[in-house]
Design a protein around this motif. Sequence first.
Motif, PDB file in Angstrom:
ATOM      1  N   GLN A   1      67.241 -67.731  71.073  1.00 25.08           N
ATOM      2  CA  GLN A   1      67.090 -68.430  72.353  1.00 25.08           C
ATOM      3  C   GLN A   1      66.006 -67.789  73.205  1.00 25.08           C
ATOM      4  OE1 GLN A   1      70.754 -69.221  74.471  1.00 25.08           O
ATOM      5  NE2 GLN A   1      69.747 -69.010  76.452  1.00 25.08           N
ATOM      6  N   ILE A   2      66.021 -66.477  73.287  1.00 22.58           N
ATOM      7  CA  ILE A   2      65.022 -65.781  74.090  1.00 22.58           C
ATOM      8  C   ILE A   2      63.623 -65.964  73.497  1.00 22.58           C
ATOM      9  CG2 ILE A   2      64.261 -63.505  74.860  1.00 22.58           C
ATOM     10  CD1 ILE A   2      67.205 -62.694  75.036  1.00 22.58           C
ATOM     11  N   SER A   3      63.527 -65.912  72.169  1.00 20.15           N
ATOM     12  CA  SER A   3      62.223 -66.099  71.518  1.00 20.15           C
ATOM     13  C   SER A   3      61.668 -67.500  71.766  1.00 20.15           C
ATOM     14  CB  SER A   3      62.353 -65.856  70.015  1.00 20.15           C
ATOM     15  OG  SER A   3      62.737 -64.514  69.759  1.00 20.15           O
TER      16      SER A   3
ATOM     17  N   MET B   1      57.478 -70.650  76.802  1.00 19.30           N
ATOM     18  CA  MET B   1      57.513 -71.666  77.852  1.00 19.30           C
ATOM     19  C   MET B   1      58.045 -71.120  79.168  1.00 19.30           C
ATOM     20  SD  MET B   1      60.856 -74.013  76.924  1.00 19.30           S
ATOM     21  CE  MET B   1      60.399 -74.434  75.255  1.00 19.30           C
ATOM     22  N   ARG B   2      58.005 -69.798  79.323  1.00 21.70           N
ATOM     23  CA  ARG B   2      58.598 -69.202  80.516  1.00 21.70           C
ATOM     24  C   ARG B   2      57.991 -69.748  81.803  1.00 21.70           C
ATOM     25  NH1 ARG B   2      58.966 -62.765  81.546  1.00 21.70           N
ATOM     26  NH2 ARG B   2      59.201 -62.909  79.293  1.00 21.70           N
ATOM     27  N   GLU B   3      56.672 -69.772  81.891  1.00 20.39           N
ATOM     28  CA  GLU B   3      56.035 -70.209  83.140  1.00 20.39           C
ATOM     29  C   GLU B   3      56.230 -71.694  83.419  1.00 20.39           C
ATOM     30  OE1 GLU B   3      51.993 -68.948  83.224  1.00 20.39           O
ATOM     31  OE2 GLU B   3      52.488 -66.804  83.218  1.00 20.39           O
ATOM     32  N   PRO B   4      55.934 -72.599  82.468  1.00 19.32           N
ATOM     33  CA  PRO B   4      56.163 -74.018  82.776  1.00 19.32           C
ATOM     34  C   PRO B   4      57.628 -74.337  83.021  1.00 19.32           C
ATOM     35  CG  PRO B   4      55.561 -73.725  80.465  1.00 19.32           C
ATOM     36  CD  PRO B   4      55.303 -72.426  81.151  1.00 19.32           C
TER      37      PRO B   4
ATOM     38  N   ASN C   1      66.904 -66.060  85.650  1.00 17.23           N
ATOM     39  CA  ASN C   1      67.086 -65.369  84.371  1.00 17.23           C
ATOM     40  C   ASN C   1      65.787 -65.316  83.559  1.00 17.23           C
ATOM     41  OD1 ASN C   1      69.787 -64.851  84.853  1.00 17.23           O
ATOM     42  ND2 ASN C   1      70.492 -66.684  83.776  1.00 17.23           N
ATOM     43  N   LEU C   2      64.933 -66.320  83.729  1.00 17.21           N
ATOM     44  CA  LEU C   2      63.685 -66.336  82.982  1.00 17.21           C
ATOM     45  C   LEU C   2      62.769 -65.173  83.353  1.00 17.21           C
ATOM     46  CD1 LEU C   2      62.757 -70.132  82.911  1.00 17.21           C
ATOM     47  CD2 LEU C   2      63.434 -68.702  80.976  1.00 17.21           C
ATOM     48  N   THR C   3      62.967 -64.623  84.539  1.00 21.48           N
ATOM     49  CA  THR C   3      62.150 -63.482  84.958  1.00 21.48           C
ATOM     50  C   THR C   3      62.670 -62.172  84.375  1.00 21.48           C
ATOM     51  OG1 THR C   3      63.444 -63.123  86.980  1.00 21.48           O
ATOM     52  CG2 THR C   3      61.601 -64.671  87.112  1.00 21.48           C
TER      53      THR C   3
END
Length: 213
Positions: free
Chosen positions: A71-73, A78-81, A40-42
Amino acid sequence: MNPTPPAPRKSLPRGVHVAAVLCLILSGLTGMFAAVEATNLTHLSDLREEAPPRMSALGDPVVIEKVVQAQISALEPMREPRSLILGALAVACAFTFVAAGRILRPAGLPLEGMRRLLGGAAIAAAVLRTIDGAQWMVVVKRVGIVMAEALGTLPEFQHPSTAEQVKSTVPVLMSAGTLAQTIFVAGAFVLIGQYFRSDRVREAVTAQDGLRE
């Protein structure tokens, strides 16, 4: 004179079987949730547009939209870590799941190797799940504040004392729930890992391997 019948093979202690089954359930669910969230993060940009309408039946659409956007903001920086931690957690859970399955049904494999793999992978999963929980706590704190503010705008929470109570209670409850969940899951992985790394289980597994030779 009849030959002496071979001694019956002893199975592993019941506690080992129970622990392995619990490990299968815990690692399976944790790994699945980690893999789904990593996926989902992608697609955060898609979730930003699609999530509020899809969830509008669960409550007030305005509140839900604000919560989802918060939540998305919080996740975007921190999407990658977070993807890295979730991916590593899913892998650790996969190793734990496979090792627990082989403890229950060895299929000719040495149990001692599976015991060592299970113990190490479970401890690794506990560490990664703790980091995952710490990252998610950052998101929950931000979402809790936004949710409390959004709930305070609803007619049923317009009374000053009620609105103030919502603002002070909602973030605390959400953070406490997240902390409790992290402690429960990570703690369970630690207990399972330590159990399979114990001398008692090692001796039982070694004896079982000896009977199979």
